[in-house]
Design a protein around this motif. Structure first.
Motif, PDB file in Angstrom:
ATOM      1  N   ARG A  13      -3.214   0.213 -37.629  1.00 51.59           N
ATOM      2  CA  ARG A  13      -2.624  -0.613 -36.576  1.00 51.59           C
ATOM      3  C   ARG A  13      -1.148  -0.302 -36.348  1.00 51.59           C
ATOM      4  O   ARG A  13      -0.560  -0.780 -35.389  1.00 51.59           O
TER       5      ARG A  13
ATOM      6  N   LEU B  71      -9.219  -4.462 -27.694  1.00 52.63           N
ATOM      7  CA  LEU B  71      -9.677  -5.826 -27.469  1.00 52.63           C
ATOM      8  C   LEU B  71      -9.606  -6.099 -25.973  1.00 52.63           C
ATOM      9  O   LEU B  71      -8.544  -5.977 -25.363  1.00 52.63           O
TER      10      LEU B  71
ATOM     11  N   PHE C 148     -14.157  -6.745 -29.222  1.00 51.28           N
ATOM     12  CA  PHE C 148     -13.654  -5.472 -29.710  1.00 51.28           C
ATOM     13  C   PHE C 148     -14.554  -4.349 -29.216  1.00 51.28           C
ATOM     14  O   PHE C 148     -15.763  -4.502 -29.113  1.00 51.28           O
TER      15      PHE C 148
ATOM     16  N   TRP D  88      -5.797  -2.463 -30.421  1.00 55.26           N
ATOM     17  CA  TRP D  88      -5.736  -3.135 -31.727  1.00 55.26           C
ATOM     18  C   TRP D  88      -5.346  -2.154 -32.827  1.00 55.26           C
ATOM     19  O   TRP D  88      -4.674  -2.511 -33.771  1.00 55.26           O
TER      20      TRP D  88
END
Length: 161
Positions: A96, A109, A114, A149
């Motif tokens: 991330r 997202l 997702f 994400w």
């Protein structure tokens, strides 16, 4: 087509409509695992003379994880990325902390779902490309928001079933 296949297709379609992701796990690299690495690269074409030389051990945490606080394992629940080598139940290592770039495989997202897709960036838009012709690419509609994400850094899959 028998009843089992019909149930499997219905389950697949139901999963796909909800999300491409089955589960997300935090990476906890408290256990160190090292495996032996060979000195020589091996040929994927014609066989080469066998080499029994061992170079060193590779720490799998150091090899697979750049930023442990921002790294997760995501389990895939659809076939939308099959042509990128990502199958149902494969596990993806997702970082991330990385900034997503054009052509990265990302976990995104959209509308609280997702998805795993290839990020496409052009002059006019950012959109998500499926790597399976049976799945539609995702171009955002008015009012939709794309949140990247994380960036997929590795695909974990079994070579032997």
């Amino acid at each position: 087509m028998n009843a089992f296949h019909i149930i499997e297709i219905k389950n697949h379609l139901r999963r796909e409509s909800l999300s491409d992701i089955e589960s997300i796990f935090v990476v906890e690299p408290t256990i160190r695992m090292s495996i032996v690495a060979a000195i020589e690269k091996i040929s994927a074409g014609f066989p080469s003379p066998a080499q029994d030389y061992i170079d060193k051990k590779i720490d799998m945490n150091e090899h697979l994880i750049r930023n442990e606080c921002a790294t997760f394992i995501v389990k895939v629940a659809s076939l939308s990325m099959i042509n990128a080598g990502i199958d149902i139940d494969d596990e993806l290592i997702v970082d991330r902390s990385l900034d997503a770039k054009h052509d990265d495989i990302v976990v995104a997202l959209i509308d609280n779902d997702f998805t795993v897709k290839r990020l496409q960036i052009d002059l006019n838009e950012r959109w998500l490309k499926a790597e399976n012709p049976e799945f539609k690419d995702i171009h955002l509609k008015e009012g939709q928001q794309l949140i990247i994400w994380g960036v997929v850094t590795f695909i974990l899959k079994k070579a032997r079933k």
